[in-house]
Structure formats: C-alpha cells, structure tokens
Enzyme design. Structure first.
Site, PDB file in Angstrom:
ATOM      1  N   GLU A  32      -6.526 -17.735  -3.332  1.00  0.00           N
ATOM      2  CA  GLU A  32      -7.562 -16.736  -3.593  1.00  0.00           C
ATOM      3  C   GLU A  32      -7.110 -15.580  -4.478  1.00  0.00           C
ATOM      4  O   GLU A  32      -7.939 -14.877  -5.046  1.00  0.00           O
ATOM      5  CB  GLU A  32      -8.187 -16.240  -2.280  1.00  0.00           C
ATOM      6  CG  GLU A  32      -7.178 -15.769  -1.250  1.00  0.00           C
ATOM      7  CD  GLU A  32      -7.849 -15.367   0.054  1.00  0.00           C
ATOM      8  OE1 GLU A  32      -8.976 -15.823   0.329  1.00  0.00           O
ATOM      9  OE2 GLU A  32      -7.240 -14.573   0.799  1.00  0.00           O
TER      10      GLU A  32
ATOM     11  N   LYS B 155      19.528 -12.368   1.680  1.00  0.00           N
ATOM     12  CA  LYS B 155      19.221 -13.553   0.877  1.00  0.00           C
ATOM     13  C   LYS B 155      18.203 -13.254  -0.231  1.00  0.00           C
ATOM     14  O   LYS B 155      17.132 -12.702   0.040  1.00  0.00           O
ATOM     15  CB  LYS B 155      18.665 -14.656   1.796  1.00  0.00           C
ATOM     16  CG  LYS B 155      19.722 -15.230   2.729  1.00  0.00           C
ATOM     17  CD  LYS B 155      20.813 -15.837   1.877  1.00  0.00           C
ATOM     18  CE  LYS B 155      21.737 -16.746   2.634  1.00  0.00           C
ATOM     19  NZ  LYS B 155      22.831 -17.205   1.744  1.00  0.00           N
TER      20      LYS B 155
ATOM     21  N   CYS C 248     -17.251  10.103  17.133  1.00  0.00           N
ATOM     22  CA  CYS C 248     -18.384   9.197  16.938  1.00  0.00           C
ATOM     23  C   CYS C 248     -18.811   8.583  18.269  1.00  0.00           C
ATOM     24  O   CYS C 248     -19.383   9.283  19.095  1.00  0.00           O
ATOM     25  CB  CYS C 248     -18.062   8.157  15.862  1.00  0.00           C
ATOM     26  SG  CYS C 248     -19.566   7.595  15.048  1.00  0.00           S
ATOM     27  N   LEU C 249     -18.488   7.313  18.548  1.00  0.00           N
ATOM     28  CA  LEU C 249     -18.847   6.770  19.859  1.00  0.00           C
ATOM     29  C   LEU C 249     -18.213   7.610  20.968  1.00  0.00           C
ATOM     30  O   LEU C 249     -18.779   7.752  22.057  1.00  0.00           O
ATOM     31  CB  LEU C 249     -18.386   5.310  19.970  1.00  0.00           C
ATOM     32  CG  LEU C 249     -18.738   4.614  21.290  1.00  0.00           C
ATOM     33  CD1 LEU C 249     -20.241   4.506  21.484  1.00  0.00           C
ATOM     34  CD2 LEU C 249     -18.110   3.227  21.358  1.00  0.00           C
ATOM     35  N   GLY C 250     -17.050   8.188  20.693  1.00  0.00           N
ATOM     36  CA  GLY C 250     -16.371   9.037  21.676  1.00  0.00           C
ATOM     37  C   GLY C 250     -17.211  10.254  22.028  1.00  0.00           C
ATOM     38  O   GLY C 250     -17.286  10.665  23.199  1.00  0.00           O
TER      39      GLY C 250
ATOM     40  N   ARG D 116     -25.059   4.495  13.444  1.00  0.00           N
ATOM     41  CA  ARG D 116     -26.516   4.265  13.428  1.00  0.00           C
ATOM     42  C   ARG D 116     -27.235   5.091  14.483  1.00  0.00           C
ATOM     43  O   ARG D 116     -28.427   5.317  14.412  1.00  0.00           O
ATOM     44  CB  ARG D 116     -26.841   2.804  13.752  1.00  0.00           C
ATOM     45  CG  ARG D 116     -26.412   1.818  12.712  1.00  0.00           C
ATOM     46  CD  ARG D 116     -26.846   0.394  13.073  1.00  0.00           C
ATOM     47  NE  ARG D 116     -25.959  -0.553  12.435  1.00  0.00           N
ATOM     48  CZ  ARG D 116     -26.045  -0.885  11.151  1.00  0.00           C
ATOM     49  NH1 ARG D 116     -26.978  -0.366  10.397  1.00  0.00           N
ATOM     50  NH2 ARG D 116     -25.188  -1.738  10.628  1.00  0.00           N
TER      51      ARG D 116
ATOM     52  N   HIS E 103     -16.400  11.418  11.324  1.00  0.00           N
ATOM     53  CA  HIS E 103     -15.019  10.914  11.425  1.00  0.00           C
ATOM     54  C   HIS E 103     -14.048  11.852  10.716  1.00  0.00           C
ATOM     55  O   HIS E 103     -13.731  11.636   9.532  1.00  0.00           O
ATOM     56  CB  HIS E 103     -14.917   9.521  10.795  1.00  0.00           C
ATOM     57  CG  HIS E 103     -15.630   8.476  11.569  1.00  0.00           C
ATOM     58  ND1 HIS E 103     -14.994   7.640  12.462  1.00  0.00           N
ATOM     59  CD2 HIS E 103     -16.937   8.139  11.600  1.00  0.00           C
ATOM     60  CE1 HIS E 103     -15.885   6.819  13.007  1.00  0.00           C
ATOM     61  NE2 HIS E 103     -17.068   7.104  12.505  1.00  0.00           N
TER      62      HIS E 103
ATOM     63  N   GLU F 161     -10.964  12.004  10.991  1.00  0.00           N
ATOM     64  CA  GLU F 161      -9.687  11.333  10.697  1.00  0.00           C
ATOM     65  C   GLU F 161      -9.595  10.844   9.255  1.00  0.00           C
ATOM     66  O   GLU F 161      -8.498  10.700   8.714  1.00  0.00           O
ATOM     67  CB  GLU F 161      -9.438  10.183  11.688  1.00  0.00           C
ATOM     68  CG  GLU F 161     -10.322   8.946  11.541  1.00  0.00           C
ATOM     69  CD  GLU F 161     -11.653   9.027  12.276  1.00  0.00           C
ATOM     70  OE1 GLU F 161     -12.126  10.149  12.550  1.00  0.00           O
ATOM     71  OE2 GLU F 161     -12.248   7.960  12.551  1.00  0.00           O
TER      72      GLU F 161
ATOM     73  N   ASP G  56      -5.965   0.665   3.369  1.00  0.00           N
ATOM     74  CA  ASP G  56      -4.982   1.190   2.415  1.00  0.00           C
ATOM     75  C   ASP G  56      -5.525   2.396   1.648  1.00  0.00           C
ATOM     76  O   ASP G  56      -4.764   3.263   1.225  1.00  0.00           O
ATOM     77  CB  ASP G  56      -4.550   0.106   1.418  1.00  0.00           C
ATOM     78  CG  ASP G  56      -3.358  -0.693   1.946  1.00  0.00           C
ATOM     79  OD1 ASP G  56      -2.603  -0.142   2.778  1.00  0.00           O
ATOM     80  OD2 ASP G  56      -3.185  -1.852   1.545  1.00  0.00           O
TER      81      ASP G  56
ATOM     82  N   GLY H 156       0.831  -1.208   0.000  1.00  0.00           N
ATOM     83  CA  GLY H 156       0.000   0.000   0.000  1.00  0.00           C
ATOM     84  C   GLY H 156       0.861   1.252   0.000  1.00  0.00           C
ATOM     85  O   GLY H 156       0.576   2.222  -0.715  1.00  0.00           O
TER      86      GLY H 156
ATOM     87  N   PRO I  80      14.302 -16.312  -1.608  1.00  0.00           N
ATOM     88  CA  PRO I  80      12.834 -16.198  -1.541  1.00  0.00           C
ATOM     89  C   PRO I  80      12.271 -15.344  -2.685  1.00  0.00           C
ATOM     90  O   PRO I  80      11.219 -15.662  -3.235  1.00  0.00           O
ATOM     91  CB  PRO I  80      12.589 -15.528  -0.184  1.00  0.00           C
ATOM     92  CG  PRO I  80      13.802 -15.831   0.627  1.00  0.00           C
ATOM     93  CD  PRO I  80      14.942 -15.888  -0.341  1.00  0.00           C
TER      94      PRO I  80
END
Ligand code: GLN
Length: 536
Positions: free
Chosen positions: A152, A189, A383-385, A464, A509, A511, A73, A20, A192
C-alpha cells in the site's frame, strides 16, 4: 528564501520506530534556525480519515483547528513546533482515491484510462506540494506511513521517485531503519538496513540520509559499513538511540548534526546553531522534578495508552511546568464497580475522566466522578468525562433517578445530556461531529478563568451530544454551574462545582492544544490542584 524544499521520511525494517518523532525533531531544529516548517503525514490506508477507526486500531484520533480528524502524529508535530496543523497535513489513500474517482465521474480525465500511474501519483504529488504553495513554507516534511516494501505504500514511494526527477523541485529523502542488537553475540546488525535500502532502490529511490534506531551506541565501523553498503556519505548516517523521553530527541539529533546535514544537502543558508533555550529549559524541568503526584486516568482503552496520547503528553507538559512528575495510573472504567471504586481511587491526587463514545465502561466513569465530588479530589472531565460528571450530579445530587445521556440510554427519563440539534438526522458517521475550533466565553472568578486569565478562548471539539439546557437552572441552584458558554449557540462548554477545590468538566478537548512551549493552562492548574491536594 527561494522555493519550498521537500523532505520525505520513510521507514524500513519495522514499524513503530518513531518516524513521527524524527520528523518532528528535525522540523523543530530547522524551525529553531528560523525556517518556516510544516510536517505532513501520509497514511496508506483506505479510510478517508482515522475518525471512523477504533482507537484499538489506530490510537487517538487527533483533531485540528479546522476540524480535521487526523493521525496522532499530527499531535506530535504541533507539540514540537507549537504551530497549528490543518486538514492538508494528513493525507490518506482513501482521500487520494476519492478525489481521483470524483474527477473521473465528472469526466475530468477526458476519456482516458484512469491508472495508479500517473493519476494516483499525480494526486499524491499535488497534495504534497499544496502545503508548499498555500502557506509558503520554506520546508515541508512529509512522513510516509508504513514500511518500505508494503504494497500500500508503493504509490507514495513512486511519487517520491517522480518528484526526484522533476527539475523544479528540491527534495531530500531520509530513511529510518532499525539496527537490532543481538544479545547472544553482543553485536549490532546492519543487514536489515541494507535490505531495506535495497527495497527502496528497487522502487527507484536512493535515500540521502539514513537514521538508525538503536538501543546501543553505534561505533565508527557500523557507521562506515552502512555508508558503504547504502551509498551515502558518513555524515549522512545518523544514530537515533533509545531515550527516556521523546522530548530529548531534537537535542540528540542536533548532536548527530542531522539538521546541519540536511541544510548542507539542500543548499540552504543558515548561520550558527538552532535556538533551543526554551526547549532545553523544559527538558531540564522535566528531567529534574521536585515531587510527584499520582493522577488516575479513567478510560476504557487504557490497555493502549496511545488511545490517550495527547492527554498523557499534556500531563508531561503540565508536570514539567509545576516541577513535578505526573505518575499516571491507568484505570479501566469497566473494572470500577460499586464494590471497589473507593478502594481503587483512594490514593489518587487527581482524577481525570477521558473522552469516549458508547456505553462500555460508562458506569465506572460515573462512579469515578462521584468519588471525586464526594471526596473533594481535584477532578478534570474531558468531553464524555464532563458528561459523566453531569450525569452523576443529576442522579445523586438532583435525585433525577436514571438520569443519563441519550447516547447511552435513549429512553432515560432525564436526558441531562442530549443530542445537539444540528446532529439530528445525520446518518453518516465520518466527519459529521461538531469538530474543530469553537469560541467559548469564561465566567470571571471561576477556576477556568483563573487558568486562562482571559474571557474569550477557542478550543477544539469532537462530539455529538451536549449539556441539556432544560436542566441548567436546576444544576446551577444545586451547585454545578456553567463557567464556559459558547457565545453564539449558548452551548454549555464548561461546568464547575465552585464549592469544591478544583472540579472542572469541559465539553472540548484541551489536550489537543498543549505544547512544550505552551502547556495547556487547564492541565497546568489541574496538576497544581493535585499537588495542593497531596499537601493537604
Ligand atoms: N460520545 C460523546 C459525544 O459524542 C463524547 C465524545 C467525546 O468524548 N469526544 O458527545
């Protein structure tokens, strides 16, 4: 600029090597040369999006302007590029299969057998090309999650192989691997990496550039060896050495000429060097702080700082802006008790209560809000804070005994935080919250107005529950006031206690919107308040 170029970033040897950050750094350098760039993340898991994933599984869930719940990311992409991402920037296997199965149910495949190749790979290619088409980007960088060789991620590698053969697309593959250092023999190395490139070759893809993550500098012999064994030229072997901050990586990649090599290989025209003055200035401030403040982050996932990635990065941006190092003390909300909270919180210059869901650790968060209010410590609730600050004020100032959010206690006598009207009756939990950008009008003279310096703002949401407006008058009279309101729905988006120096709770939010070039004003002001608190 002619047609969109596609760059793929794959990973080998180990996970968590920083695909990322490499993707975001390359994008930054190309953007700084004047190209229009975007980055897409492909996650090979079956969830439709990470919104339903526990943060312990997957770290933070990042939310875009258009309300997509996405991989963290995407937060790096936005912080580096300072341009918004969207739903199209995050693709999961769940989403790919959902589209294909929906088409099958509608009969769109006209009786054909629906298979991984070509139907799933076609849908993958369609989603990759969508960004190029829709927004006319010059360059789309697609980061393929997981490690080469995973079952996957095979269909994605296959899609890349097919794209390489399509005449009308220009693509480039960058493979990021690890060169481990063996202490006992004092050697780096490359084996790999050789194996990892072989695994890619087995899937039909020859990487064009190899980025080697390493803790020690690579000498010429190592570079030559990788070039020889992995069929690339010497300038296409790029060193990515460990650094103290992710924000240094673009500068390092420029030194390694990653951007120049990409430009040469894609036949792009670009003069000179990337314009990184503002970025370097930020880096300089970040690396030469004049002081330090200690901020407590109260949350229930603090063992896994990735759960609060955007918050900790916002602190990095805000700290640099204030020429201060922000030392984050990660405080587990479950460990905060009546008996110890004063002692634990005593040495903090600021307290931030993190977003969250559910009952675990809630009383510890409420105690932290109480401590901040009673001791006039700069407080930032997200938010919840914010909801915790409202509950605490209800219980201890308004004397509403057992006031709570109905999320935690459905039978509380004082539901000061309650389910939003539009949420009632929703049963599915995936993608059904109040998500993405909503407008908010700020009250002049408030601390938040001072931060934003304007009335109308947009911020991203993921919740919510809401402040219950039935209690609004009572709160206002007693000193906790709404300073940000959604002009359309009247939802309280921000509360403040104006009698304290800096006590701000936000339902949204912030942030998610802090970037290197635009540090978020609320984080900047919160850190400023913490510095003032320290000085007093
Ligand atoms: N659980 C709360 C709600 O849904 C807060 C959500 C959050 O912090 N993101 O309203």
């Amino acid at each position: 600029m002619s047609r969109t170029k596609y760059i793929f970033v794959t990973g080998g040897v180990a996970s968590s090597l920083g695909k990322g950050i490499i993707s975001a750094s390359l994008a930054k350098l190309l953007q700084a040369r004047g190209f229009k760039v975007t980055i897409q993340k492909i996650d090979p898991y079956l969830n439709i999006d990470p919104g339903t994933l526990n943060p312990y599984e997957h770290g933070e869930c990042y939310v875009t302007d258009d309300g997509a719940e996405t991989d963290l990311d995407l937060g790096h992409y936005e912080r580096f590029l300072n341009t918004p991402t969207s739903k199209a920037n995050n693709v999961t296997t769940g989403r790919i299969y959902q589209s294909v199965i929906n088409k099958e149910r509608k009969g769109d495949y006209l009786g054909k057998t629906v298979q991984v190749i070509p139907h799933i790979t076609d849908e993958i290619k369609r989603r990759i090309k969508l960004l190029g088409k829709k927004d006319q980007y010059d360059i789309v960088i697609t980061e393929i999650g997981g490690t080469v060789g995973d079952i996957e991620s095979l269909p994605y590698i296959e899609a890349v192989r097919q794209l390489k053969w399509e005449k009308n697309v220009d693509i480039l593959v960058i493979h990021l691997t690890l060169v481990p250092y063996l202490k006992a023999s004092g050697e780096l190395k490359t084996k790999p990496t050789q194996h990892s490139v072989k695994a890619l070759l087995e899937a039909g893809v020859q990487p064009d550039i190899i980025v080697l993550r390493t803790e020690k500098p690579l000498n010429d012999d190592i570079r030559k060896k990788v070039a020889l064994f992995c069929n690339v030229d010497l300038p296409s072997v790029i060193e990515s050495i460990d650094v103290s901050t992710i924000y240094e990586v673009p500068v390092l990649m420029q030194k390694e000429k990653l951007d120049q090599t990409v430009i040469n290989k894609l036949g792009l025209k670009s003069n000179g060097i990337p314009e990184l003055a503002a970025w370097r200035n930020f880096l300089n401030q970040l690396q030469n702080p004049k002081g330090m403040v200690k901020v407590g982050l109260i949350g229930k996932y603090v063992e896994l700082p990735d759960a609060y990635k955007s918050i900790s990065e916002s602190f990095v941006h805000a700290g640099a802006t204030n020429n201060t190092k922000v030392d984050v003390e990660w405080i587990h909300s479950e460990k905060l008790k009546e008996s110890n909270f004063e002692k634990v919180l005593r040495n903090l210059d600021g307290i931030l209560i993190a977003p969250g869901f559910g009952h675990r650790g809630i009383e510890g968060k409420i105690l932290a809000a109480q401590y901040a209010r009673e001791n006039n410590v700069p407080f930032f609730g997200i938010c919840l804070g914010m909801q915790c600050a409202v509950i605490e004020f209800g219980r201890n100032v308004l004397e509403l005994e057992d006031a709570h959010s109905t999320e935690m206690n459905r039978k509380t006598p004082y539901p000061v935080i309650d389910l939003m009207e539009e949420q009632k009756g929703i049963l599915d939990i995936g993608g059904t919250m109040r998500l993405g950008n909503y407008p908010c009008s700020l009250k002049k003279g408030s601390n938040v107005y001072k931060a934003y310096k304007k009335v109308d703002i947009f911020e991203r949401h993921r919740h919510r529950y809401e402040f219950n407006n039935l209690y609004l008058k009572e709160y206002e009279i007693s000193g906790m006031v709404p300073t940000g309101i959604n002009p359309e729905s009247n939802l309280v988006e921000i509360v403040e206690i104006p009698s304290l120096s800096w006590f701000v709770g936000v339902q949204f939010h912030p942030e998610y919107k802090s970037t290197v070039i635009n540090p978020h004003p609320l984080f900047v002001e919160f850190i400023k308040a913490a510095i003032e608190h320290q000085n007093s």
